[in-house]
Design a protein around this motif. Sequence first.
Motif, mmCIF file in Angstrom:
data_model
loop_
_atom_site.group_PDB
_atom_site.id
_atom_site.type_symbol
_atom_site.label_atom_id
_atom_site.label_comp_id
_atom_site.label_asym_id
_atom_site.label_seq_id
_atom_site.Cartn_x
_atom_site.Cartn_y
_atom_site.Cartn_z
ATOM 1 N N UNK A 272 0.877 -1.168 0.000
ATOM 2 C CA UNK A 272 0.000 0.000 0.000
ATOM 3 C C UNK A 272 0.911 1.214 0.000
ATOM 4 N N UNK A 273 0.880 1.994 -1.058
ATOM 5 C CA UNK A 273 1.846 3.073 -1.228
ATOM 6 C C UNK A 273 1.899 3.997 -0.017
ATOM 7 N N UNK A 274 3.135 4.199 0.447
ATOM 8 C CA UNK A 274 3.446 5.066 1.587
ATOM 9 C C UNK A 274 2.882 4.559 2.911
ATOM 10 N N UNK A 275 2.374 3.303 2.935
ATOM 11 C CA UNK A 275 1.810 2.774 4.176
ATOM 12 C C UNK A 275 2.334 1.387 4.545
ATOM 13 N N UNK A 276 2.364 0.467 3.605
ATOM 14 C CA UNK A 276 2.771 -0.912 3.883
ATOM 15 C C UNK A 276 3.785 -1.347 2.835
ATOM 16 N N UNK A 277 4.923 -1.885 3.288
ATOM 17 C CA UNK A 277 5.958 -2.352 2.368
ATOM 18 C C UNK A 277 6.141 -3.852 2.502
ATOM 19 N N UNK A 278 6.682 -4.463 1.451
ATOM 20 C CA UNK A 278 6.969 -5.892 1.445
ATOM 21 C C UNK A 278 8.350 -6.112 0.846
ATOM 22 N N UNK A 279 9.066 -7.065 1.400
ATOM 23 C CA UNK A 279 10.358 -7.487 0.858
ATOM 24 C C UNK A 279 10.395 -9.009 0.854
ATOM 25 N N UNK A 280 10.737 -9.587 -0.281
ATOM 26 C CA UNK A 280 10.865 -11.031 -0.394
ATOM 27 C C UNK A 280 12.185 -11.401 -1.027
ATOM 28 N N UNK A 281 12.813 -12.446 -0.510
ATOM 29 C CA UNK A 281 14.090 -12.897 -1.062
ATOM 30 C C UNK A 281 14.142 -14.403 -1.155
ATOM 31 N N UNK A 282 14.855 -14.889 -2.161
ATOM 32 C CA UNK A 282 14.992 -16.338 -2.348
ATOM 33 C C UNK A 282 16.400 -16.620 -2.870
ATOM 34 N N UNK A 283 17.011 -17.685 -2.342
ATOM 35 C CA UNK A 283 18.371 -18.081 -2.740
ATOM 36 C C UNK A 283 18.397 -19.588 -2.952
ATOM 37 N N UNK A 284 19.156 -20.033 -3.965
ATOM 38 C CA UNK A 284 19.224 -21.458 -4.292
ATOM 39 C C UNK A 284 20.639 -21.791 -4.771
ATOM 40 N N UNK A 285 21.030 -23.040 -4.571
ATOM 41 C CA UNK A 285 22.364 -23.475 -4.987
ATOM 42 C C UNK A 285 22.286 -24.362 -6.219
ATOM 43 N N UNK A 286 23.372 -24.387 -6.971
ATOM 44 C CA UNK A 286 23.568 -25.352 -8.051
ATOM 45 C C UNK A 286 25.052 -25.736 -8.047
ATOM 46 N N UNK A 287 25.451 -26.332 -6.905
ATOM 47 C CA UNK A 287 26.860 -26.583 -6.640
ATOM 48 C C UNK A 287 27.289 -28.006 -6.992
ATOM 49 N N UNK A 288 26.378 -28.828 -7.484
ATOM 50 C CA UNK A 288 26.722 -30.224 -7.725
ATOM 51 C C UNK A 288 27.836 -30.394 -8.762
ATOM 52 N N UNK A 289 27.891 -29.497 -9.741
ATOM 53 C CA UNK A 289 28.984 -29.592 -10.719
ATOM 54 C C UNK A 289 30.345 -29.455 -10.033
ATOM 55 N N UNK A 290 30.370 -28.653 -8.955
ATOM 56 C CA UNK A 290 31.620 -28.475 -8.212
ATOM 57 C C UNK A 290 31.977 -29.749 -7.443
ATOM 58 N N UNK A 291 30.999 -30.366 -6.795
ATOM 59 C CA UNK A 291 31.263 -31.611 -6.075
ATOM 60 C C UNK A 291 31.720 -32.716 -7.025
ATOM 61 N N UNK A 292 31.090 -32.801 -8.186
ATOM 62 C CA UNK A 292 31.437 -33.863 -9.130
ATOM 63 C C UNK A 292 32.833 -33.682 -9.706
ATOM 64 N N UNK A 293 33.409 -32.489 -9.579
ATOM 65 C CA UNK A 293 34.748 -32.247 -10.103
ATOM 66 C C UNK A 293 35.843 -32.462 -9.062
ATOM 67 N N UNK A 294 35.460 -32.829 -7.824
ATOM 68 C CA UNK A 294 36.452 -32.965 -6.769
ATOM 69 C C UNK A 294 37.171 -34.308 -6.856
#
Length: 799
Positions: A272-294
């Motif tokens: 609601x402009x100038x009254x209510x704010x929202x913040x959303x965040x999302x994070x994800x990994x794709x590290x399997x290629x790194x593990x498979x190279x060890x």
Amino acid sequence: MNRILLFLFLLLGQASWAQTSPPPKREVVGRDIGQLKGIKISGRIMDEITGEALVGATVTVPELNLTRITDANGGFELTLDRAEYNLQFRYVGYESIEHRITAVGDGRMSIRMIQEDFQLDDVVIFGRDPEKNIRSTDMGAVTLSMNTMRELPPFLGEVDIVRSLATLPGVSQVGEASSGLNIRGGGVDQNLIQYGGAPIYNPSHMFGLFTAFNADVVNDVTLYKAAVPARYGGRSSAILDIQPKAGAIDRWGADLMLSNYSGKISVNGPLVKDKVSILGGFRISYINWFLHAMNNSTLRNSEANFYDGNLVISAPVSENNELTYSYYTSYDDFAFSSDTTISWKNVAHSLQWKSRLSAKLSLEALGYLTRYNYGIFNDSGINDFQINSDIEDLGGKLFVTYELGAANKISLGALYKQVAIQPGELVPTGQEDILPKKVQDEQGRELAAHFQHEFELGEKLGFSYGLRYDLYQYLGPRTVREYAEGQPISDGNAIAETQYADGEVIQDFSGLGPRASVRYSFDKSSSVKLGYNKMYQFIHLISNTATIAPSDVWKLSDPFLKPQIADQYSLGFYKNLKGNIFETSLEVYYKDLQNVVEYKDGASLILQDHIETELIPAEGKAYGVELYVKKNLGRLTGWVSYTYSRALRRVMTDFEEEKINDGAWYPSNFDKPHDLTLIGNYKVSTNTSVSATFAYSSGRPVTLPAAKFDYSGNSLAYFDSRNQSRIPDFHRLDLAINFKFNGEGLFFEGNWTFSLLNVYARKNPFSVYFDDKEMAPPQSFRLALLGVPLPSMSYAIKF
């Protein structure tokens, strides 16, 4: 006469306009007031404190979509028409400035800019008040902004909150890919980590490779490691308070970051402009290629996944009231060689109300609900099973602050929380003859009341003192054993059992925890501080590892496991040099620990219905010296922190079979006497910076087998004394370069970050394991997780 009247009319009109319009911050008065075009405006941009020229700063005239960059002397020149303009001045790491000018002729101006969020020492990292570390009565309170942490070389492409804190004196980790922090001789479970006021029980992804907090949705991070304010309790070492960022109430925006290991996005704006704010965040990994190279075959055949998400809704109900809801979740699963999977999950809700009741009186109320659970799943086809465990923490807090004066305030508060733990349940999932098993649930509640008074007596003396009363109750339903008096607590010495009903008080503990600190200032640039605090802890991490693992058991205090109690004494000297360009501090501390949890030799900690038979109460002590030097301003900034510390344990018991190292003091699992960190950040230009981190620490203690023997045809290792050997010392150099692109006239602005971890390929041990050799004691070997230089690249854009 008409001309005179017209002149008076214009003069009065100009005076009226001047009274109703805000005065410009900078007006350039020219030498030729009749000039209409080709007006030359020149100037120089400098550092506010040092007077150093800021090379590569930008000067923007939004009305003309015109941008200029300062030269090697910090100078710039603009050609304008006669009019009013809003000049914008920007330089990386500095607060932006906006000046309104009226260009009526050629002129010259001087602009002085101040660095943002760059006041760090052992006590406080503040921005905008370069002397607060000297004047404040706070001891060991460290506030890190996101801007400060972004200047450190990223770990696997991301800003890491936990590792940023580990660069400070008195704060360490046991090694690479370790979760949690060891602060002034405390274990990882002795720190209360809370996000938006809700406790978080496992702050890591992938066993510590990543911190489980998305830096893009975090406003600031405050660590209390010495004289902890009375409003905080429940842990015996330190408090880590992470505050989420609120969304904008007037416009929508977004941040996107992609690296070669993970990605994240956050969006914020007005519901609601100038009254209510929202913040959303999302994070994800794709590290399997790194593990498979060890090179390690186990890791090469493994799979790893994680994600975390955040939601913050903020509503300024009125000018003096604000309501904030915060949600946090994280999830991990790690499959070892495709047959055993470990997973864990955090979920936290918090609702906070802040109210300004009057000019002097304010109130804050907060309620939260936290859940943490983990599971181990075996799908090898032989004896398939799963083990589950979870914790639920529900609580509320109330704080009232009354300001008696500018430097005199009193805070009062109370807390109520209830914790329920399901320690473990074994569920067969195959056709094999595995019997199900469930460890008894347990629950407890905590109540606390506290007050804090902060005041100053003149400019030289400042005081802060408080008192916290903690009451803890261990509750049924539960079956509690009774053991033979004068005998060790063991299964064979159990003589009776008592059944307690749901909600019935089985055991209670209480105690007073005083907190105090005093500051004496010799002058505006130096002070000495003395602090003391006593803290109680009613929940324990039962583990024989040095860091948090998903399979570790959380245990409440009960009739056999008393609360941990810590008494800490601190003394520090603080000195700022050259107009606060340099900050230095020297601090010493001593800490006494009671009722520390240790485990018996050969203890089995998983799925133990009466885990008191595997544990031994111990005492501990920790002491150290912390040295800190930081350069706040200039192209080259950074700090040096060095800590000499010891963290020792001792088990004194009447029973010979329970003694550890014959009752002598021995190093804890995380005792590292020497810890050195060097941080440097060099601003090549307004858009380019280079940073480096070098860390060195003593190797942590381990218990190595002294010999081996044969028993029933099996070769077994013999261990003599606990923690009398050490793994090799840890040291590593990390480098990073950051390119920033300002989105002048564009849709977004972006940052490229390139980093190289472990530049000289140091094989720091991640773990130590043993192998049998014929005609010789078992041989120890190290597993290095980062045994080679590890590059990472990330790109971040801001919409």
